[in-house]
Design an enzyme around this catalytic site. Sequence first.
Site, PDB file in Angstrom:
ATOM      1  N   TYR A   1      43.122  22.286 -24.531  1.00 52.21           N
ATOM      2  CA  TYR A   1      41.676  22.209 -24.308  1.00 52.21           C
ATOM      3  C   TYR A   1      40.959  23.300 -25.107  1.00 52.21           C
ATOM      4  O   TYR A   1      39.948  23.047 -25.770  1.00 52.21           O
ATOM      5  CB  TYR A   1      41.378  22.366 -22.817  1.00 52.21           C
ATOM      6  CG  TYR A   1      39.909  22.425 -22.476  1.00 52.21           C
ATOM      7  CD1 TYR A   1      39.147  21.264 -22.389  1.00 52.21           C
ATOM      8  CD2 TYR A   1      39.279  23.649 -22.224  1.00 52.21           C
ATOM      9  CE1 TYR A   1      37.795  21.326 -22.075  1.00 52.21           C
ATOM     10  CE2 TYR A   1      37.937  23.710 -21.907  1.00 52.21           C
ATOM     11  CZ  TYR A   1      37.192  22.546 -21.833  1.00 52.21           C
ATOM     12  OH  TYR A   1      35.859  22.602 -21.515  1.00 52.21           O
TER      13      TYR A   1
ATOM     14  N   LYS B   1      37.953  22.988 -28.080  1.00 48.88           N
ATOM     15  CA  LYS B   1      36.634  23.601 -27.983  1.00 48.88           C
ATOM     16  C   LYS B   1      36.371  24.562 -29.152  1.00 48.88           C
ATOM     17  O   LYS B   1      35.217  24.799 -29.509  1.00 48.88           O
ATOM     18  CB  LYS B   1      36.474  24.300 -26.635  1.00 48.88           C
ATOM     19  CG  LYS B   1      36.356  23.309 -25.480  1.00 48.88           C
ATOM     20  CD  LYS B   1      35.206  22.330 -25.705  1.00 48.88           C
ATOM     21  CE  LYS B   1      35.028  21.315 -24.627  1.00 48.88           C
ATOM     22  NZ  LYS B   1      33.911  20.391 -24.873  1.00 48.88           N
TER      23      LYS B   1
END
Length: 244
Positions: free
Chosen positions: A140, A144
């Site tokens: 994740y 980002k």
Amino acid sequence: MARIFITGSADGLGQLAAQSLVDKGHRVVLHARNAARARQALQATPGAESVLTGDLSSQEATIRLAEEANKTGPFDAVIHNAGVYQVPAAQLFAVNTLAPYILTCLIRMPERLIYLSSGMHQSGRVNFDAIQNNINRISYSDTKLHVLMLCKAVARTWPDVYANTIDPGWVPTRMGGAGAPDDLQKGFETQVWLAEGKDEQANVSGRYFFHQKQQRYNPAADDISAQERLLALCGELTGVSFPA
């Protein structure tokens, strides 16, 4: 009055930003993953202009979404709000990295582009080997960081566009969980502030904001050669070229 498209606006921060912009008199086009979520989005956001559907985990569906968005007419701002967290790595990469890349490339260029990243990008890595050879190693945090790199590349190559990235904070949404400590209202207000552009401090590009204040970010995002390689890999994987 601006016309604004917000991905992932059936609930959470996207829906709250949409309602705030509608209340301020703007024309807002919502986005939801499927027809059931689209109905939910319209019910939750009275006054929205319309809703478009498309599953961002599918490249084909994301390309169709861009085509449908363009058919509705030009936008003054596009907010890339949609994102996923606790899902398999392939879905993380598809929704958090490839979808905003595809939509950025294919939706007619607006005046303002707003991308949602996360403070977790600070621990992200630019792992091109994982992108090419083992997508299951993508985290994740990595995705980002990719979002911030995409925004930086847009700001660098499209001088007529205000492109900025937001850390909304760890807020109590369905993704963040009920116990999240940050302020929910501040979590969506920066989206609204950048989309409107009424404040001179919002008329900048290539910046990273937390609660309407510029913040430090992972310096890896400023590596132009890494930005270019990321764009090239996304282009190879999707068949969608980044417009020069």
